[in-house]
Design a protein around this motif. Structure first.
Motif, PDB file in Angstrom:
ATOM      1  N   VAL A   1      57.191  37.469  39.651  1.00  0.00           N
ATOM      2  CA  VAL A   1      55.896  37.968  39.990  1.00  0.00           C
ATOM      3  C   VAL A   1      55.024  38.590  38.892  1.00  0.00           C
ATOM      4  N   ILE A   2      55.745  39.391  38.043  1.00  0.00           N
ATOM      5  CA  ILE A   2      54.942  40.059  36.952  1.00  0.00           C
ATOM      6  C   ILE A   2      54.554  38.912  35.857  1.00  0.00           C
ATOM      7  N   GLU A   3      55.523  38.135  35.585  1.00  0.00           N
ATOM      8  CA  GLU A   3      55.315  36.881  34.708  1.00  0.00           C
ATOM      9  C   GLU A   3      53.900  36.386  35.249  1.00  0.00           C
ATOM     10  N   TYR A   4      54.085  35.923  36.592  1.00  0.00           N
ATOM     11  CA  TYR A   4      52.878  35.069  37.067  1.00  0.00           C
ATOM     12  C   TYR A   4      51.596  35.960  36.807  1.00  0.00           C
ATOM     13  N   ARG A   5      51.480  37.054  37.283  1.00  0.00           N
ATOM     14  CA  ARG A   5      50.587  38.120  36.940  1.00  0.00           C
ATOM     15  C   ARG A   5      49.955  37.940  35.651  1.00  0.00           C
ATOM     16  N   ASP A   6      50.744  38.315  34.662  1.00  0.00           N
ATOM     17  CA  ASP A   6      50.236  38.032  33.190  1.00  0.00           C
ATOM     18  C   ASP A   6      49.819  36.841  32.648  1.00  0.00           C
ATOM     19  N   ARG A   7      50.381  35.608  33.006  1.00  0.00           N
ATOM     20  CA  ARG A   7      49.821  34.487  32.721  1.00  0.00           C
ATOM     21  C   ARG A   7      48.825  33.943  33.269  1.00  0.00           C
ATOM     22  N   THR A   8      48.464  34.535  34.701  1.00  0.00           N
ATOM     23  CA  THR A   8      47.199  34.206  35.460  1.00  0.00           C
ATOM     24  C   THR A   8      46.001  34.827  34.666  1.00  0.00           C
ATOM     25  N   VAL A   9      46.182  35.926  34.357  1.00  0.00           N
ATOM     26  CA  VAL A   9      45.480  36.867  33.506  1.00  0.00           C
ATOM     27  C   VAL A   9      44.763  36.010  32.478  1.00  0.00           C
ATOM     28  N   GLU A  10      45.722  35.913  31.568  1.00  0.00           N
ATOM     29  CA  GLU A  10      45.639  35.149  30.117  1.00  0.00           C
ATOM     30  C   GLU A  10      44.683  34.056  30.652  1.00  0.00           C
ATOM     31  N   LYS A  11      45.190  33.151  31.387  1.00  0.00           N
ATOM     32  CA  LYS A  11      44.645  31.706  31.743  1.00  0.00           C
ATOM     33  C   LYS A  11      43.211  31.758  31.869  1.00  0.00           C
ATOM     34  N   HIS A  12      42.675  32.793  32.700  1.00  0.00           N
ATOM     35  CA  HIS A  12      41.417  32.856  33.046  1.00  0.00           C
ATOM     36  C   HIS A  12      40.569  33.897  32.381  1.00  0.00           C
ATOM     37  N   GLY A  13      41.216  34.528  31.365  1.00  0.00           N
ATOM     38  CA  GLY A  13      40.321  35.450  30.637  1.00  0.00           C
ATOM     39  C   GLY A  13      39.818  36.779  31.276  1.00  0.00           C
ATOM     40  N   LEU A  14      40.783  37.239  32.268  1.00  0.00           N
ATOM     41  CA  LEU A  14      40.400  38.261  33.044  1.00  0.00           C
ATOM     42  C   LEU A  14      40.852  39.787  32.582  1.00  0.00           C
ATOM     43  N   THR A  15      40.211  40.770  32.797  1.00  0.00           N
ATOM     44  CA  THR A  15      40.586  42.111  32.573  1.00  0.00           C
ATOM     45  C   THR A  15      41.511  42.597  33.468  1.00  0.00           C
ATOM     46  N   LEU A  16      42.474  43.083  33.028  1.00  0.00           N
ATOM     47  CA  LEU A  16      43.612  43.610  34.064  1.00  0.00           C
ATOM     48  C   LEU A  16      44.042  45.221  33.705  1.00  0.00           C
ATOM     49  N   HIS A  17      43.712  45.944  34.974  1.00  0.00           N
ATOM     50  CA  HIS A  17      44.008  47.395  34.748  1.00  0.00           C
ATOM     51  C   HIS A  17      45.211  47.633  35.372  1.00  0.00           C
ATOM     52  N   VAL A  18      46.251  48.235  34.907  1.00  0.00           N
ATOM     53  CA  VAL A  18      47.644  48.557  35.477  1.00  0.00           C
ATOM     54  C   VAL A  18      47.737  50.201  35.543  1.00  0.00           C
ATOM     55  N   ALA A  19      48.095  50.345  36.798  1.00  0.00           N
ATOM     56  CA  ALA A  19      48.321  52.020  37.210  1.00  0.00           C
ATOM     57  C   ALA A  19      49.712  52.179  37.321  1.00  0.00           C
ATOM     58  N   ARG A  20      50.838  52.535  36.587  1.00  0.00           N
ATOM     59  CA  ARG A  20      52.053  52.690  36.532  1.00  0.00           C
ATOM     60  C   ARG A  20      52.840  53.873  37.250  1.00  0.00           C
ATOM     61  N   VAL A  21      53.491  53.430  38.287  1.00  0.00           N
ATOM     62  CA  VAL A  21      53.991  54.680  39.179  1.00  0.00           C
ATOM     63  C   VAL A  21      55.210  55.278  38.151  1.00  0.00           C
ATOM     64  N   GLN A  22      55.864  54.570  37.264  1.00  0.00           N
ATOM     65  CA  GLN A  22      56.839  55.249  36.597  1.00  0.00           C
ATOM     66  C   GLN A  22      56.192  56.315  35.721  1.00  0.00           C
ATOM     67  N   GLU A  23      55.142  56.175  35.249  1.00  0.00           N
ATOM     68  CA  GLU A  23      54.423  57.134  34.349  1.00  0.00           C
ATOM     69  C   GLU A  23      54.365  58.503  35.183  1.00  0.00           C
ATOM     70  N   TYR A  24      54.178  58.212  36.561  1.00  0.00           N
ATOM     71  CA  TYR A  24      53.826  59.526  37.281  1.00  0.00           C
ATOM     72  C   TYR A  24      55.129  59.972  37.774  1.00  0.00           C
ATOM     73  N   VAL A  25      56.365  59.271  37.796  1.00  0.00           N
ATOM     74  CA  VAL A  25      57.490  59.819  38.092  1.00  0.00           C
ATOM     75  C   VAL A  25      57.971  60.656  36.623  1.00  0.00           C
ATOM     76  N   ASP A  26      57.601  60.015  35.725  1.00  0.00           N
ATOM     77  CA  ASP A  26      58.336  60.455  34.304  1.00  0.00           C
ATOM     78  C   ASP A  26      57.654  61.969  34.081  1.00  0.00           C
ATOM     79  N   ASP A  27      56.508  62.129  34.409  1.00  0.00           N
ATOM     80  CA  ASP A  27      55.769  63.513  34.069  1.00  0.00           C
ATOM     81  C   ASP A  27      55.902  64.321  35.326  1.00  0.00           C
TER      82      ASP A  27
END
Length: 307
Positions: free
Chosen positions: A79-105
């Motif tokens: 699913v992540i591979e599809y997400r990134d490929r789709t964003v690149e295909k259509h020239g879109l801007t993607l913001h990613v909020a990562r739960v892991q960063e909140y767990v780490d800090d």
């Protein structure tokens, strides 16, 4: 199936034409009313259809919205591979909020069951505040779950991102009220009136590509609470949960720790449509463990600011 012309020469739109027209109207209404809309895009089928509708709604101009994904860190790689490929295909801007960063800090603490779906709320609200998004498109549908059935197409959220069913506004004649105070925002659901079957029939009609995870494939899974789960770093399986290879597919995708697969031999869109038409369980009711925590699990999370 496309719109047809009857014997009288009267144009008769199909139910998919009607749903598409409604969704396109909603997308354009938000573009005209709000300053900084964003589309929640996970690479799941509903967000894929929503993006497809946005591309059609504004063609040949680019989509006037950026995308936002709340990444649990336990997502399916396909699913992540599809997400990134789709964003690149259509020239879109993607913001990613990562739960892991909140767990780490230390801003968030891992749950004993390893599920991170409930942990998405804080990163989502922080991203909305940081980027000053005033309208947030979600792919939620009323047929998925009873709490979502209560929600309007334009769903007002307060300054804490919370949903209050008593503040839901009437939407007579498809008139949508986007007014909100400073600090508040509106969640918008263009697919509210769609069903899972509608989504798949539209995918078939439009020839929309999906991640392969939605179709039957052989995968190593284990059984927990009546669902087939994929092994991963999130904490499964336990010693008492043997792993086996099965032909399965996913009806919905989310955090690996709480998204179950179903036994299936549906390898094409037509196969999936036939399978869904015969099912008597909603996709979330059948495959999402986080919705089974309590009778009001989804509604409780929505009151806290969840999707």
């Amino acid at each position: 199936m496309s719109a047809v012309t009857g014997a009288t020469g009267v144009y008769r739109p199909t139910h998919l034409d009607v749903l598409e027209s409604e969704a396109v109207h909603i997308l354009r209404e938000v573009a005209g009313e709000f300053e900084r809309p964003v589309v929640l895009f996970s690479g799941g089928k509903d967000s894929i259809v929503m993006l497809h509708l946005a591309l059609k709604a504004f063609w040949p101009a680019p989509v006037p919205f950026s995308l936002l994904h709340v990444d649990t860190g336990h997502n399916f790689p396909e699913v992540i591979e599809y997400r990134d490929r789709t964003v690149e295909k259509h020239g879109l801007t993607l913001h990613v909020a990562r739960v892991q960063e909140y767990v780490d800090d230390g801003r968030l603490t891992e749950r004993p069951d390893g599920t991170r779906n409930p942990l998405q709320t804080v990163p989502l609200l922080d991203a909305i505040e940081r980027h000053r998004f005033d309208a947030v498109f979600g792919g939620g549908r009323r047929d998925e779950e009873k709490a979502r059935a209560k929600e309007r197409v334009f769903s007002l959220r307060d300054e804490f991102g919370a949903w209050d069913p008593r503040r839901q506004r009437p939407e007579l004649w498809d008139l949508y009220n986007g007014r909100h105070m400073v600090g508040e925002h509106v969640r918008v659901f263009p697919l509210s009136n769609w069903t899972e079957l509608d989504v798949w029939q539209y995918i078939e009609r439009e020839g929309i590509e999906l991640p392969a995870i939605y179709f039957a494939h052989e995968r190593e899974v284990f059984s927990r609470a009546g669902m087939w789960l994929t092994a991963g770093e999130w904490g499964g399986p336990k010693e008492s949960e043997p792993v086996e290879k099965r032909m399965i597919r996913y009806r919905t995708v989310g955090d690996m720790s709480c998204t179950g697969a179903v036994d299936s031999d549906a390898t094409t869109v037509a196969d999936v449509i036939a399978e869904i038409a015969a099912s008597r369980l909603t996709e979330r009711g059948a495959t999402r463990a986080d919705d089974k925590l309590s009778e009001a699990a989804m509604e409780d999370r929505k009151r806290e600011g969840y999707f």
